[in-house]
Design a protein around this motif. Sequence first.
Motif, PDB file in Angstrom:
ATOM      1  N   ARG A  10       0.872  -1.176   0.000  1.00 24.59           N
ATOM      2  CA  ARG A  10       0.000   0.000   0.000  1.00 24.59           C
ATOM      3  C   ARG A  10       0.905   1.221   0.000  1.00 24.59           C
ATOM      4  NH1 ARG A  10      -3.094  -0.553   4.584  1.00 24.59           N
ATOM      5  NH2 ARG A  10      -4.786  -1.542   3.454  1.00 24.59           N
ATOM      6  N   ASP A  11       0.778   2.062  -1.004  1.00 22.09           N
ATOM      7  CA  ASP A  11       1.615   3.257  -1.155  1.00 22.09           C
ATOM      8  C   ASP A  11       3.104   2.892  -1.115  1.00 22.09           C
ATOM      9  OD1 ASP A  11      -0.689   4.834  -1.282  1.00 22.09           O
ATOM     10  OD2 ASP A  11      -0.760   5.001   0.909  1.00 22.09           O
ATOM     11  N   ASN A  12       3.473   1.844  -1.845  1.00 20.89           N
ATOM     12  CA  ASN A  12       4.849   1.341  -1.946  1.00 20.89           C
ATOM     13  C   ASN A  12       5.435   0.873  -0.615  1.00 20.89           C
ATOM     14  OD1 ASN A  12       4.978   1.665  -4.734  1.00 20.89           O
ATOM     15  ND2 ASN A  12       5.595   3.807  -4.526  1.00 20.89           N
ATOM     16  N   ILE A  13       4.600   0.577   0.355  1.00 24.97           N
ATOM     17  CA  ILE A  13       5.034   0.018   1.637  1.00 24.97           C
ATOM     18  C   ILE A  13       4.520  -1.422   1.700  1.00 24.97           C
ATOM     19  CG2 ILE A  13       4.859   0.191   4.150  1.00 24.97           C
ATOM     20  CD1 ILE A  13       4.377   3.200   3.756  1.00 24.97           C
ATOM     21  N   ILE A  14       5.422  -2.353   1.976  1.00 31.11           N
ATOM     22  CA  ILE A  14       5.036  -3.768   2.026  1.00 31.11           C
ATOM     23  C   ILE A  14       4.278  -4.036   3.324  1.00 31.11           C
ATOM     24  CG2 ILE A  14       5.871  -6.132   2.114  1.00 31.11           C
ATOM     25  CD1 ILE A  14       8.255  -5.228   0.425  1.00 31.11           C
ATOM     26  N   ILE A  15       3.050  -4.533   3.175  1.00 32.05           N
ATOM     27  CA  ILE A  15       2.195  -4.841   4.324  1.00 32.05           C
ATOM     28  C   ILE A  15       2.279  -6.329   4.650  1.00 32.05           C
ATOM     29  CG2 ILE A  15      -0.170  -4.821   5.189  1.00 32.05           C
ATOM     30  CD1 ILE A  15      -0.661  -2.510   3.225  1.00 32.05           C
ATOM     31  N   VAL A  16       2.199  -7.162   3.621  1.00 34.94           N
ATOM     32  CA  VAL A  16       2.262  -8.617   3.781  1.00 34.94           C
ATOM     33  C   VAL A  16       3.315  -9.136   2.820  1.00 34.94           C
ATOM     34  CG1 VAL A  16       0.990 -10.780   3.525  1.00 34.94           C
ATOM     35  CG2 VAL A  16      -0.191  -8.781   4.400  1.00 34.94           C
ATOM     36  N   ASN A  17       4.220  -9.984   3.335  1.00 40.07           N
ATOM     37  CA  ASN A  17       5.232 -10.614   2.504  1.00 40.07           C
ATOM     38  C   ASN A  17       5.446 -12.015   3.066  1.00 40.07           C
ATOM     39  OD1 ASN A  17       7.186 -11.108   0.636  1.00 40.07           O
ATOM     40  ND2 ASN A  17       8.781  -9.963   1.688  1.00 40.07           N
ATOM     41  N   ARG A  18       4.778 -13.004   2.480  1.00 33.83           N
ATOM     42  CA  ARG A  18       4.888 -14.360   3.017  1.00 33.83           C
ATOM     43  C   ARG A  18       4.784 -15.402   1.924  1.00 33.83           C
ATOM     44  NH1 ARG A  18      -1.005 -14.684   5.879  1.00 33.83           N
ATOM     45  NH2 ARG A  18      -0.323 -12.759   6.777  1.00 33.83           N
ATOM     46  N   GLU A  19       5.306 -16.572   2.243  1.00 33.94           N
ATOM     47  CA  GLU A  19       5.160 -17.740   1.377  1.00 33.94           C
ATOM     48  C   GLU A  19       4.102 -18.629   1.996  1.00 33.94           C
ATOM     49  OE1 GLU A  19       8.497 -20.030   0.126  1.00 33.94           O
ATOM     50  OE2 GLU A  19       9.631 -18.255  -0.446  1.00 33.94           O
ATOM     51  N   ILE A  20       3.203 -19.111   1.152  1.00 33.12           N
ATOM     52  CA  ILE A  20       2.141 -19.985   1.645  1.00 33.12           C
ATOM     53  C   ILE A  20       2.174 -21.294   0.867  1.00 33.12           C
ATOM     54  CG2 ILE A  20       0.656 -18.083   2.371  1.00 33.12           C
ATOM     55  CD1 ILE A  20      -1.024 -18.653  -0.165  1.00 33.12           C
ATOM     56  N   LEU A  21       1.693 -22.322   1.506  1.00 30.40           N
ATOM     57  CA  LEU A  21       1.530 -23.618   0.861  1.00 30.40           C
ATOM     58  C   LEU A  21       0.044 -23.913   0.863  1.00 30.40           C
ATOM     59  CD1 LEU A  21       2.889 -26.119  -0.344  1.00 30.40           C
ATOM     60  CD2 LEU A  21       2.962 -27.083   1.934  1.00 30.40           C
ATOM     61  N   ILE A  22      -0.501 -24.152  -0.312  1.00 21.07           N
ATOM     62  CA  ILE A  22      -1.947 -24.351  -0.436  1.00 21.07           C
ATOM     63  C   ILE A  22      -2.197 -25.653  -1.194  1.00 21.07           C
ATOM     64  CG2 ILE A  22      -2.104 -22.929  -2.510  1.00 21.07           C
ATOM     65  CD1 ILE A  22      -4.804 -21.906  -1.396  1.00 21.07           C
ATOM     66  N   GLY A  23      -3.126 -26.444  -0.684  1.00 20.55           N
ATOM     67  CA  GLY A  23      -3.432 -27.742  -1.291  1.00 20.55           C
ATOM     68  C   GLY A  23      -4.574 -27.654  -2.288  1.00 20.55           C
ATOM     69  N   GLU A  24      -4.832 -28.773  -2.943  1.00 14.73           N
ATOM     70  CA  GLU A  24      -5.913 -28.837  -3.945  1.00 14.73           C
ATOM     71  C   GLU A  24      -7.264 -28.591  -3.298  1.00 14.73           C
ATOM     72  OE1 GLU A  24      -6.063 -32.350  -6.280  1.00 14.73           O
ATOM     73  OE2 GLU A  24      -4.007 -32.151  -6.963  1.00 14.73           O
ATOM     74  N   GLY A  25      -8.063 -27.752  -3.946  1.00 13.45           N
ATOM     75  CA  GLY A  25      -9.420 -27.493  -3.492  1.00 13.45           C
ATOM     76  C   GLY A  25      -9.514 -26.613  -2.262  1.00 13.45           C
ATOM     77  N   MET A  26      -8.402 -26.058  -1.802  1.00 16.20           N
ATOM     78  CA  MET A  26      -8.401 -25.226  -0.609  1.00 16.20           C
ATOM     79  C   MET A  26      -8.562 -23.752  -0.941  1.00 16.20           C
ATOM     80  SD  MET A  26      -5.353 -26.934   1.654  1.00 16.20           S
ATOM     81  CE  MET A  26      -5.421 -25.626   2.855  1.00 16.20           C
ATOM     82  N   THR A  27      -9.071 -22.997   0.010  1.00 14.45           N
ATOM     83  CA  THR A  27      -9.124 -21.548  -0.089  1.00 14.45           C
ATOM     84  C   THR A  27      -8.357 -20.997   1.103  1.00 14.45           C
ATOM     85  OG1 THR A  27     -11.270 -21.582  -1.172  1.00 14.45           O
ATOM     86  CG2 THR A  27     -10.620 -19.523  -0.139  1.00 14.45           C
ATOM     87  N   LYS A  28      -7.342 -20.193   0.840  1.00 15.67           N
ATOM     88  CA  LYS A  28      -6.495 -19.618   1.882  1.00 15.67           C
ATOM     89  C   LYS A  28      -6.889 -18.163   2.078  1.00 15.67           C
ATOM     90  CE  LYS A  28      -2.738 -19.664   4.496  1.00 15.67           C
ATOM     91  NZ  LYS A  28      -2.544 -20.531   5.610  1.00 15.67           N
ATOM     92  N   GLU A  29      -7.203 -17.784   3.310  1.00 16.77           N
ATOM     93  CA  GLU A  29      -7.577 -16.409   3.628  1.00 16.77           C
ATOM     94  C   GLU A  29      -6.336 -15.652   4.102  1.00 16.77           C
ATOM     95  OE1 GLU A  29     -10.247 -14.027   6.904  1.00 16.77           O
ATOM     96  OE2 GLU A  29     -10.854 -16.032   6.294  1.00 16.77           O
ATOM     97  N   ILE A  30      -6.111 -14.481   3.532  1.00 19.84           N
ATOM     98  CA  ILE A  30      -5.002 -13.625   3.910  1.00 19.84           C
ATOM     99  C   ILE A  30      -5.573 -12.328   4.436  1.00 19.84           C
ATOM    100  CG2 ILE A  30      -2.951 -12.398   3.100  1.00 19.84           C
ATOM    101  CD1 ILE A  30      -2.625 -14.656   1.050  1.00 19.84           C
TER     102      ILE A  30
END
Length: 104
Positions: free
Chosen positions: A81-101
């Motif tokens: 947001r406005d060139n400031i990093i708010i979230v910076n992460r690696e996620i692992l997501i499986g088949e058929g899943m929905t990941k909330e950030i």
Amino acid sequence: MRNITQLCLIFCCILIFTACSYKEGIVQSSSESYLHFTGNTENVLITIDMADPLPIASASESGKPIHYQVSPGKHKIKVTRDNIIIVNREILIGEGMTKEINIK
């Protein structure tokens, strides 16, 4: 007369056994995965796996949340947001899943 009754009984038994057959099938889950962004999503850009940044879409007219389709596996998510990093992460997501950030 007895032979006709026996034939009718045999015919009815065969008809019942063939009508009650077992059907077999396979249920396969969806191979897509989804990302869902919540929280303060105003004026933010998301980058998924070093792709071009894109703005987060607001909820649709029907009120359903917006989901971003990704392939199953490991993904690097960056939210700015406005060139400031708010979230910076690696996620692992499986088949058929929905990941909330959640964005703060």
